[in-house]
Design an enzyme around this catalytic site. Structure first.
Site, PDB file in Angstrom:
ATOM      1  CG  ASN A   9      56.606  66.224  54.272  1.00 34.35           C
ATOM      2  OD1 ASN A   9      57.434  67.345  54.699  1.00 34.35           O
ATOM      3  ND2 ASN A   9      56.972  65.571  53.331  1.00 34.35           N
ATOM      4  CE  LYS A  11      55.080  66.642  50.321  1.00 31.92           C
ATOM      5  NZ  LYS A  11      54.546  66.199  49.007  1.00 31.92           N
ATOM      6  CG  HIS A  94      58.894  62.616  50.598  1.00 32.68           C
ATOM      7  ND1 HIS A  94      58.708  62.995  49.283  1.00 32.68           N
ATOM      8  CD2 HIS A  94      57.941  62.658  51.332  1.00 32.68           C
ATOM      9  CE1 HIS A  94      57.435  63.344  49.208  1.00 32.68           C
ATOM     10  NE2 HIS A  94      56.967  63.280  50.634  1.00 32.68           N
ATOM     11  CD  GLU A  96      57.516  65.819  47.565  1.00 36.86           C
ATOM     12  OE1 GLU A  96      58.000  66.422  48.278  1.00 36.86           O
ATOM     13  OE2 GLU A  96      56.014  65.770  47.288  1.00 36.86           O
ATOM     14  CD  GLU A 165      54.449  59.930  51.441  1.00 36.79           C
ATOM     15  OE1 GLU A 165      53.727  60.733  52.401  1.00 36.79           O
ATOM     16  OE2 GLU A 165      55.520  60.491  51.059  1.00 36.79           O
ATOM     17  N   GLY A 171      49.979  64.721  46.332  1.00 38.26           N
ATOM     18  CA  GLY A 171      50.025  66.076  45.738  1.00 38.26           C
ATOM     19  C   GLY A 171      48.914  66.146  44.662  1.00 38.26           C
ATOM     20  CB  SER A 209      45.644  62.724  47.917  1.00 35.62           C
ATOM     21  OG  SER A 209      46.655  63.333  46.891  1.00 35.62           O
TER      22      SER A 209
HETATM   23  P1  13P Z   1      50.176  65.297  49.983  1.00 32.41           P
HETATM   24  O1  13P Z   1      49.278  64.952  51.204  1.00 32.41           O
HETATM   25  O2  13P Z   1      50.189  66.695  49.588  1.00 32.41           O
HETATM   26  O3  13P Z   1      49.615  64.400  48.784  1.00 32.41           O
HETATM   27  O4  13P Z   1      51.785  64.881  50.368  1.00 32.41           O
HETATM   28  C1  13P Z   1      51.992  63.800  50.738  1.00 32.41           C
HETATM   29  C2  13P Z   1      53.361  63.420  51.298  1.00 32.41           C
HETATM   30  O5  13P Z   1      54.177  63.648  50.155  1.00 32.41           O
HETATM   31  C3  13P Z   1      53.689  63.247  52.676  1.00 32.41           C
HETATM   32  O6  13P Z   1      55.044  63.325  52.523  1.00 32.41           O
END
Ligand code: 13P
Length: 247
Positions: A9, A11, A94, A96, A165, A171, A209
């Protein structure tokens, strides 16, 4: 045996030049691997990455889809538009999107439905916040999030991918331990089993992560069928190491 699915992803990251370099490195490094690989890219780069991936074994993914079919929804991207660019997977719900754009469980379920109707596999993201985990609500939260998707999509549920997740692991560099993740994945698997006879063939991904160092242990768990990778998906060496750990 079910192949693992490793999805990156990106982002809101990338440029035309950076995308090209990243995808070329992935194409060179992932050839001959024995798992499913996908990159979920920002919408403006779908055409570029579709071309770069053409004829390769890596699938194109999107990061979001509109809950609406078409019409006066400025700024939105429909499932049919994603389909026009050969999108195979689309993230929905997601954390976010849930956190910064107020996406409810009901909206997430409708987005999954739109994707399925367009022949796109929705990757439905669920996960608890730190406060919810500390209050002992993890199972309740992820089951509630998935239940609405199951209820809305009926038999179609066997065609989705689920991604667990934990919000506190995204992150932050804090990964759920393999045992913590497996525990939640088992809960989700049982929920899917109650909804479809196909549950054991479905993919439940872990995200939060995931990196080159922890991927193998996470991916060795019985109910962890792959990874949804954020930060480490932006560096070809890291993403390729996760793909290698999934073999
Ligand atoms: P990270 O791997 O940066 O923690 O992000 C995970 C994520 O949100 C994947 O959709």
């Amino acid at each position: 045996m079910k192949k693992k699915l490793i999805a990156g992803n990106w982002k809101m990251n990338g440029t035309l030049a950076a995308n090209e370099a990243l995808v070329q490195a992935l194409l060179a490094g992932a050839a001959g691997n024995d798992c499913q690989v996908s990159v979920c890219v920002p919408a403006p780069y779908l055409a570029q990455v579709q071309q770069l991936l053409a004829g390769s074994g890596i699938d194109l993914g999107a990061q979001d889809v509109s809950q609406h079919e078409a019409g006066a929804f400025t700024g939105e991207v429909s499932a049919q538009m994603l389909r026009d660019f050969g999108v195979r997977y689309c993230l929905v719900g997601h954390s976010e999107r849930r956190q910064y754009h107020g996406e409810s469980d009901a909206v997430v379920a409708i987005k999954a439905q739109r994707a399925l109707a367009a022949g796109i596999t929705p990757v439905v993201c669920v996960g608890e916040t730190l406060a919810e985990r500390e209050s002992g609500l993890t199972e309740e939260v992820v089951k509630r999030q998935l239940a609405v998707v199951i209820h809305t999509n009926g038999h179609g549920i066997s065609e989705i991918v689920v991604a667990y997740e934990p919000v506190w692991a995204i992150g932050t560099g804090k990964t759920a331990s393999a045992e913590q993740a497996q525990q939640v994945h088992a809960v989700l698997r049982n929920q899917l089993r109650a909804a479809t006879p196909q549950a054991d063939k479905m993919h439940i991904l872990y995200g939060g992560s995931m990196n080159a160092a922890n991927a193998a242990q996470l991916l060795a768990q019985a109910d962890i069928d792959g990874g949804l990778v954020g930060g480490a998906a932006l560096k070809s060496a890291d993403f390729l190491a996760i793909i290698a750990a999934a073999q």
